[in-house]
Each structure stands twice: as C-alpha cells, then as structure tokens.
Design a protein around this motif. Sequence first.
Motif, PDB file in Angstrom:
ATOM      1  N   PRO A  82     -41.363  -7.931 -24.535  1.00  0.00           N
ATOM      2  CA  PRO A  82     -40.163  -7.876 -23.968  1.00  0.00           C
ATOM      3  C   PRO A  82     -40.342  -7.291 -22.454  1.00  0.00           C
ATOM      4  O   PRO A  82     -38.977  -7.510 -21.636  1.00  0.00           O
ATOM      5  CB  PRO A  82     -40.171  -6.090 -24.704  1.00  0.00           C
ATOM      6  CG  PRO A  82     -41.418  -5.867 -25.175  1.00  0.00           C
ATOM      7  CD  PRO A  82     -42.151  -6.995 -25.367  1.00  0.00           C
ATOM      8  N   GLU A  83     -41.707  -7.314 -21.941  1.00  0.00           N
ATOM      9  CA  GLU A  83     -41.420  -7.040 -20.537  1.00  0.00           C
ATOM     10  C   GLU A  83     -41.341  -8.315 -19.530  1.00  0.00           C
ATOM     11  O   GLU A  83     -41.102  -8.401 -18.469  1.00  0.00           O
ATOM     12  CB  GLU A  83     -42.953  -6.280 -20.172  1.00  0.00           C
ATOM     13  CG  GLU A  83     -43.379  -5.282 -20.534  1.00  0.00           C
ATOM     14  CD  GLU A  83     -43.858  -5.304 -22.153  1.00  0.00           C
ATOM     15  OE1 GLU A  83     -43.997  -6.379 -22.502  1.00  0.00           O
ATOM     16  OE2 GLU A  83     -44.684  -4.504 -22.396  1.00  0.00           O
ATOM     17  N   VAL A  84     -41.581  -9.366 -20.368  1.00  0.00           N
ATOM     18  CA  VAL A  84     -41.461 -10.796 -19.694  1.00  0.00           C
ATOM     19  C   VAL A  84     -39.990 -11.226 -19.373  1.00  0.00           C
ATOM     20  O   VAL A  84     -39.272 -11.210 -20.245  1.00  0.00           O
ATOM     21  CB  VAL A  84     -42.336 -11.834 -20.575  1.00  0.00           C
ATOM     22  CG1 VAL A  84     -42.119 -13.201 -19.750  1.00  0.00           C
ATOM     23  CG2 VAL A  84     -43.722 -11.495 -20.607  1.00  0.00           C
ATOM     24  N   GLN A  85     -39.649 -11.591 -18.290  1.00  0.00           N
ATOM     25  CA  GLN A  85     -38.206 -12.013 -17.673  1.00  0.00           C
ATOM     26  C   GLN A  85     -38.430 -13.549 -17.810  1.00  0.00           C
ATOM     27  O   GLN A  85     -37.501 -14.034 -18.192  1.00  0.00           O
ATOM     28  CB  GLN A  85     -38.159 -11.252 -16.604  1.00  0.00           C
ATOM     29  CG  GLN A  85     -36.494 -11.216 -16.156  1.00  0.00           C
ATOM     30  CD  GLN A  85     -36.322 -10.521 -15.084  1.00  0.00           C
ATOM     31  OE1 GLN A  85     -36.899 -10.805 -14.121  1.00  0.00           O
ATOM     32  NE2 GLN A  85     -35.430  -9.750 -15.038  1.00  0.00           N
ATOM     33  N   GLU A  86     -39.205 -14.217 -17.303  1.00  0.00           N
ATOM     34  CA  GLU A  86     -39.398 -15.443 -17.073  1.00  0.00           C
ATOM     35  C   GLU A  86     -40.690 -16.144 -17.201  1.00  0.00           C
ATOM     36  O   GLU A  86     -41.605 -15.656 -17.169  1.00  0.00           O
ATOM     37  CB  GLU A  86     -39.041 -15.637 -15.631  1.00  0.00           C
ATOM     38  CG  GLU A  86     -37.634 -16.526 -15.280  1.00  0.00           C
ATOM     39  CD  GLU A  86     -37.588 -16.841 -13.743  1.00  0.00           C
ATOM     40  OE1 GLU A  86     -37.001 -16.161 -13.151  1.00  0.00           O
ATOM     41  OE2 GLU A  86     -38.151 -17.704 -13.093  1.00  0.00           O
ATOM     42  N   LEU A  87     -40.733 -17.274 -17.854  1.00  0.00           N
ATOM     43  CA  LEU A  87     -41.764 -17.901 -18.138  1.00  0.00           C
ATOM     44  C   LEU A  87     -41.893 -19.425 -17.828  1.00  0.00           C
ATOM     45  O   LEU A  87     -40.733 -19.898 -18.373  1.00  0.00           O
ATOM     46  CB  LEU A  87     -42.184 -17.506 -19.603  1.00  0.00           C
ATOM     47  CG  LEU A  87     -43.665 -18.151 -20.403  1.00  0.00           C
ATOM     48  CD1 LEU A  87     -44.840 -17.857 -19.656  1.00  0.00           C
ATOM     49  CD2 LEU A  87     -43.438 -17.932 -21.980  1.00  0.00           C
ATOM     50  N   ARG A  88     -42.862 -19.985 -17.500  1.00  0.00           N
ATOM     51  CA  ARG A  88     -42.717 -21.541 -17.249  1.00  0.00           C
ATOM     52  C   ARG A  88     -44.244 -22.060 -17.302  1.00  0.00           C
ATOM     53  O   ARG A  88     -44.948 -21.297 -16.750  1.00  0.00           O
ATOM     54  CB  ARG A  88     -41.987 -21.846 -16.204  1.00  0.00           C
ATOM     55  CG  ARG A  88     -42.282 -22.447 -14.868  1.00  0.00           C
ATOM     56  CD  ARG A  88     -41.302 -22.466 -13.816  1.00  0.00           C
ATOM     57  NE  ARG A  88     -41.813 -21.615 -12.752  1.00  0.00           N
ATOM     58  CZ  ARG A  88     -42.216 -22.522 -11.799  1.00  0.00           C
ATOM     59  NH1 ARG A  88     -42.652 -23.689 -11.634  1.00  0.00           N
ATOM     60  NH2 ARG A  88     -42.880 -21.856 -10.630  1.00  0.00           N
ATOM     61  N   LEU A 107     -56.494 -28.631  -9.177  1.00  0.00           N
ATOM     62  CA  LEU A 107     -55.741 -27.410  -9.849  1.00  0.00           C
ATOM     63  C   LEU A 107     -55.814 -27.284 -11.201  1.00  0.00           C
ATOM     64  O   LEU A 107     -55.643 -28.694 -11.908  1.00  0.00           O
ATOM     65  CB  LEU A 107     -54.456 -27.457  -8.925  1.00  0.00           C
ATOM     66  CG  LEU A 107     -54.516 -27.182  -7.333  1.00  0.00           C
ATOM     67  CD1 LEU A 107     -53.194 -27.603  -6.919  1.00  0.00           C
ATOM     68  CD2 LEU A 107     -54.965 -26.011  -7.098  1.00  0.00           C
ATOM     69  N   PRO A 108     -55.812 -26.235 -11.782  1.00  0.00           N
ATOM     70  CA  PRO A 108     -55.652 -26.171 -13.212  1.00  0.00           C
ATOM     71  C   PRO A 108     -53.964 -26.373 -13.802  1.00  0.00           C
ATOM     72  O   PRO A 108     -53.303 -25.995 -12.768  1.00  0.00           O
ATOM     73  CB  PRO A 108     -56.311 -25.032 -13.464  1.00  0.00           C
ATOM     74  CG  PRO A 108     -56.246 -24.058 -12.464  1.00  0.00           C
ATOM     75  CD  PRO A 108     -55.905 -25.289 -11.364  1.00  0.00           C
ATOM     76  N   ASN A 109     -53.938 -26.514 -15.086  1.00  0.00           N
ATOM     77  CA  ASN A 109     -52.600 -26.097 -15.611  1.00  0.00           C
ATOM     78  C   ASN A 109     -52.309 -24.661 -15.565  1.00  0.00           C
ATOM     79  O   ASN A 109     -53.276 -23.870 -15.707  1.00  0.00           O
ATOM     80  CB  ASN A 109     -52.412 -26.823 -17.021  1.00  0.00           C
ATOM     81  CG  ASN A 109     -52.387 -28.353 -16.932  1.00  0.00           C
ATOM     82  OD1 ASN A 109     -51.937 -28.834 -16.238  1.00  0.00           O
ATOM     83  ND2 ASN A 109     -53.245 -28.706 -17.867  1.00  0.00           N
ATOM     84  N   SER A 110     -51.066 -24.324 -15.259  1.00  0.00           N
ATOM     85  CA  SER A 110     -50.901 -22.641 -15.505  1.00  0.00           C
ATOM     86  C   SER A 110     -49.811 -22.474 -15.847  1.00  0.00           C
ATOM     87  O   SER A 110     -48.929 -23.090 -16.204  1.00  0.00           O
ATOM     88  CB  SER A 110     -51.081 -22.433 -14.149  1.00  0.00           C
ATOM     89  OG  SER A 110     -50.233 -22.909 -13.305  1.00  0.00           O
ATOM     90  N   LEU A 111     -49.692 -21.042 -16.553  1.00  0.00           N
ATOM     91  CA  LEU A 111     -48.413 -20.264 -16.774  1.00  0.00           C
ATOM     92  C   LEU A 111     -47.957 -19.609 -15.677  1.00  0.00           C
ATOM     93  O   LEU A 111     -48.654 -18.817 -15.133  1.00  0.00           O
ATOM     94  CB  LEU A 111     -48.544 -19.544 -18.089  1.00  0.00           C
ATOM     95  CG  LEU A 111     -49.065 -20.534 -19.355  1.00  0.00           C
ATOM     96  CD1 LEU A 111     -49.220 -19.646 -20.391  1.00  0.00           C
ATOM     97  CD2 LEU A 111     -48.164 -21.512 -19.814  1.00  0.00           C
ATOM     98  N   ILE A 112     -46.765 -19.391 -15.317  1.00  0.00           N
ATOM     99  CA  ILE A 112     -46.218 -18.594 -14.393  1.00  0.00           C
ATOM    100  C   ILE A 112     -45.133 -17.652 -14.974  1.00  0.00           C
ATOM    101  O   ILE A 112     -44.255 -17.882 -15.925  1.00  0.00           O
ATOM    102  CB  ILE A 112     -45.431 -19.536 -13.476  1.00  0.00           C
ATOM    103  CG1 ILE A 112     -46.247 -20.570 -12.881  1.00  0.00           C
ATOM    104  CG2 ILE A 112     -44.797 -18.397 -12.144  1.00  0.00           C
ATOM    105  CD1 ILE A 112     -47.295 -20.188 -12.093  1.00  0.00           C
ATOM    106  N   ILE A 113     -45.619 -16.520 -15.085  1.00  0.00           N
ATOM    107  CA  ILE A 113     -44.887 -15.432 -15.637  1.00  0.00           C
ATOM    108  C   ILE A 113     -44.148 -14.459 -14.825  1.00  0.00           C
ATOM    109  O   ILE A 113     -44.785 -14.036 -13.802  1.00  0.00           O
ATOM    110  CB  ILE A 113     -45.890 -14.546 -16.721  1.00  0.00           C
ATOM    111  CG1 ILE A 113     -46.484 -15.501 -17.628  1.00  0.00           C
ATOM    112  CG2 ILE A 113     -45.073 -13.458 -17.279  1.00  0.00           C
ATOM    113  CD1 ILE A 113     -47.644 -14.694 -18.184  1.00  0.00           C
ATOM    114  N   LYS A 114     -42.983 -14.383 -14.948  1.00  0.00           N
ATOM    115  CA  LYS A 114     -42.428 -13.191 -14.195  1.00  0.00           C
ATOM    116  C   LYS A 114     -42.107 -12.069 -15.147  1.00  0.00           C
ATOM    117  O   LYS A 114     -41.491 -12.076 -16.134  1.00  0.00           O
ATOM    118  CB  LYS A 114     -40.968 -13.680 -13.632  1.00  0.00           C
ATOM    119  CG  LYS A 114     -41.196 -14.252 -12.017  1.00  0.00           C
ATOM    120  CD  LYS A 114     -40.174 -14.595 -11.611  1.00  0.00           C
ATOM    121  CE  LYS A 114     -40.042 -15.559 -10.245  1.00  0.00           C
ATOM    122  NZ  LYS A 114     -40.135 -15.333  -9.055  1.00  0.00           N
ATOM    123  N   VAL A 115     -42.388 -10.845 -14.540  1.00  0.00           N
ATOM    124  CA  VAL A 115     -41.951  -9.477 -15.459  1.00  0.00           C
ATOM    125  C   VAL A 115     -40.875  -8.636 -14.701  1.00  0.00           C
ATOM    126  O   VAL A 115     -40.529  -9.180 -13.547  1.00  0.00           O
ATOM    127  CB  VAL A 115     -43.133  -8.495 -15.454  1.00  0.00           C
ATOM    128  CG1 VAL A 115     -44.198  -8.959 -16.373  1.00  0.00           C
ATOM    129  CG2 VAL A 115     -43.810  -8.046 -14.178  1.00  0.00           C
TER     130      VAL A 115
END
Lengths: 245, 293
Positions: free
Chosen positions: B81-87, B117-125
């Motif tokens: 629920p805390e996560v607003q954006e995810l890519r 550079l590695p693959n990554s997940l970008i999360i916005k809370v």
Amino acid sequence: MIEYKNVTKTYGTNVGLDDVSIRIDKGDFVFLVGPSGAGKSTFIKLMLKEIKADSGSIVFDDLEITRLSNRGIPKLRRSIGIVFQDFRLLPKKTVYENVAFAMEIIHMSPKVVRKQVPQALSLVGISSKAAKYPDELSAGEQQRVAIARAIVNNPTVLIADEPTGNLDPDTAWEIMRLLEQINQRGTTIVMVTHARDIVNRMGRRVIAINEGRIMRDEKMGVYGSEEDENSHHMGMYRGGGYSIL
Amino acid sequence: MIYSVKQAFKQFFRNGAMSTASVFSITAILLILGFFFLLIVNVSNIVEGIRKDFDTIQVYLLESTEYAQADSMMKQIGNMPEVQELRYLPKEQALEDFKVRFGDKAYLLEMRQENPLPNSLIIKVGRIEDADTVVKRIRTFEGVEEINYYQETVDRLIRLTSFIQFGALAVILVLLVISVVVVSNTIKLMVLAREREISIMKYVGATNWFIRGPFLVEGILIGIVSAAISAGVIAFLYHKIIQVFGTDLLVMMSTGLVSERFMLNNLSVIFAALGISIGACGSIISMRRFLDT
Ligand SMILES: Nc1ncnc2c1ncn2[C@@H]1O[C@H](COP(=O)(O)OP(=O)(O)OP(=O)(O)O)[C@@H](O)[C@H]1O
Ligand SMILES: [Mg+2]
C-alpha cells in the motif's frame, strides 16, 4: 424629560453624587450651584454618559441613559448641546468652520450646513465675525461661537458648565441674555455656575448641591448664603470673574 | 468615508515628517521581513524538489536475475500500500539516462565494453517515512543485489529546513509586532495632537468609528506606502538574485529558485495585506484606550 432616580456615583472613597433624585422638565432654565467638589460636574457627566452611575436610573426623554450601551452615546449627545468655561474652540478653524464642524461630524448634508450655520451665528450675534479665527475674538465672542456650535444641531437641552467663568461681569450678562433667548425658543438649559449675582438676579430654578446631595430645589431661587455651604467654597470670587480653575 | 480619506491625506501632509519617518521605519522592517519571506518560500521549494528527487528507492537486481523473477517481484511490490509508483529500469535505459545526465563525462563508462550498470526497479513511496518498511520487505526477496535510498539524508535535510523556516517565521512575527507598534505610536502622536478636536467631536455626538476613520485611513496609508516601496525593492533585488544564482542552482538541483513571476504575484498580494493590517491594527490599538469614554 430628564429624570434622576436615586442616582449614586462614587469615585473610590470620594462621593460624587449620593442618592440624588430630581426631575428637570422641558423648557426649564436650571442653575446648578454648590461649592467646589459638590458634585455638579458629576451630575452633568452622568447626563452625557461620560461616566457611569453606580446605581439609580437617569432617563432622558425616552432614552434610559443608565442603560444605554456605548454605541447609543452619540445619539444621546446629539440631543444635548454643551458649552464649557474655556470655550473649547478649534484654533485652526474659522468661526464659521468651528460651527459647521459640529454638523459635519454628524453627517449633515452640506446644503443643511450652509443654511443652519449662518442662522446659529446670527442668533448669537456674531455673523460679522464668521471668517475670523478664535484668537482674533474677545472672550465673550468666543463663548458666543461655542454657544452657536452647541445649538446648531437644535439640541433639546443645552448644558453650560460655568459658561461665564472666564468673562467679565458685563460680558457675562450678555451671555446670560443669550441663554435666556435660547431658552425662550424651547431649549432646556442646565447651567452650572458659581456666579452668585447672576443666579440671584435671574430668578430661575436653582438646584443646590453639596457633598453629592441636593440641599435645595427652588422654582425661583437664589444662590444661597454662606451658611448653606462648605466653608471653603469660592463662589463669590468666581462670580467676579477671578476664577482659579 | 470621504471625510475620513480627505482628513487622512490632510493629516499625512500636515504631519509630513512624522508620517515619512514611520513610512521609513516600516519600509525597513518590511524589507527584512521580505527577505525572510523569500528565504522561506525558496527553502520550501528546494525541499519539495529534494523530496521529489530522493523519495525513490532504487533496487539493483543481480546480474543473474531473470526478467520473470523481476516481474513477480514487481507484482509483490506493487501490492504494497505504501508504494505509489513502480517501474522497471533495464540497464540499457539506465546507461542512456546516465549519458544524458553526465553528458561529456559519460565516456568514462563508454570506454568499457560492457554496460556496467545493473537492471533495477525504481520505486516511489507515497510518504517518504514509509521508505524504511518497504525496504525491509524487499531485502527478504531473492535476486536483489543492493538497495539504495536516502531517507536519512532527506530526514536530516527536512529537519534542518523546517528549523530554518520556523526561525524565519518567528522573526517575521516579531517584525510584524514591531511595525504595528511603530504605526500605533505614530498614530498616537497624531491623536494627541488632535485631542481637543476629538473631545469636541465626542461631545457633539460623533460616533467612535467616525472619529477613528481618519486615523485608520492614515495608518493604512502609511502601511500601504511602506508595503509598496519595500515590495518594489524586494522584487528588484530578487530579479538580480535570479539573474546571478538562478541558473547555477538549476544545475546543482532539479529545482531552482522560485520563479520571479510567481514570487512577484505573491509578494504584492501578501505585502498589500500586511500593509493594510499593520496600519489598521496600529491605529486601532493606539485609539482603543482613547475612545473608551
Ligand atoms: N475622576 C475622579 N476621581 C476621583 N474623584 C473624583 C473624580 N471626579 C470627581 N471626583 C470627586 O467627586 C466629588 C465631586 O466632584 P465634581 O467634579 O462633581 O465637583 P464640582 O461640583 O463639579 O466641583 P467644581 O465646582 O470644583 O467644578 C469631589 O469630591 C471630587 O473630588
Ligand atoms: Mg466641576
């Protein structure tokens, strides 16, 4: 029309008025006399609601002064004209402006002002000095201007607190004639004075106060003798125009 | 009303020295106040920008992590629920971004054959305070190499800036009180100069508001004139500041100083309001005791 019922006013331990009951009718000409500190000014200030009574009631026409809220005070004062011993004119205004001022501040239209100011000035006999400044006038003339200002809004009552106190005897008499004339037009007059000869010669109603109480109330009264009053009163000297205050 | 305005202007000129003196003092006070205002607005703006820049959590994935694995990870994270954006940020894209951001210095990476550079997940809370919880949960996932986030730094920064803002606000309040006192003293002198007139007005039956009117207008006049002068000076100086620092700051951070137009609009409204209220409060306070009887 003005009725005091059991009015008491104290200033801490000083007594201003003590259980005073009196009635002044429309058209009366009343002298309020008594030694210094008797409570005369207190009597008048209560009528103007400059100060509040401790107890009792004061009714003015249909207005109960003792119950009047602060917002009602301007309305009360518009029906009461007042004249002081020291004239209290504005030195930077001409005679005409001094009188017109009293009308302007209660929102009278310029047209009415232009009509009534000259009438008031002519009634007090000072029309020819309309453009002059107060310091160009004699004391008697200044008091006439003050009277014109007090009556220009046609108050039902004119209060005069020692109006002749700063005047020489002849001028004082001229002012008395003027007040008499105003009284004849139906205006009630309440005059505080220490001038014994004026009171005695006018033969009007006299209310004598001492130490906050009414000592005498006579229809055609006299100033009263020394024995009536406090030993250190100064009425005789003031009557002669040598007032200290 | 007309009478009040007429009287006030007459008074303003009759007491020219007094009015001018108080206009000067209040202008000075408002100038200082204006700078603190600029400070507050810009600090909040920069903090907002920093929050935006740093409220992301970067999850670097192991080289060995398959896309399918990453996908299931994303589903789980997306359910928090805390996560607003995810890519998902593939390493090729990351490299592109890097090149854009660092421009001419990107050759450092290009010299190498492989993309480091590695693959990554970008999360916005939604709220930066929640970053901790989210990070704790992700730590338990397999296939994660490293997690990067800046909560502590941001927290510290926010604490510092709210301290600055609080301080500036306190200074502003004190300055406001001082300026009200200045106006009220000026008006008090004017009232005293006209005591006789006022006492006569009261005897003849002028209402308190009628008597107050000219002084009120006078106070407001002083307030508005001072506000206009100081707002003008501040606007001019801000223009200069923007010219000098504005673009430099933009390189350092994604948000620069608050735009001149925005500042000008707010400044003029706020200063007009301040001028009027300082003037009105000052004159009403100074007459309060006087009109009691
Ligand atoms: N503001 C005040 N505070 C304390 N005592 C007061 C105040 N005003 C009046 N007094 C007292 O009340 C009493 C009545 O005073 P007041 O002014 O009514 O007298 P007065 O008859 O008008 O005298 P005078 O002829 O000297 O004008 C006096 O004892 C006076 O000292
Ligand atoms: Mg008296």
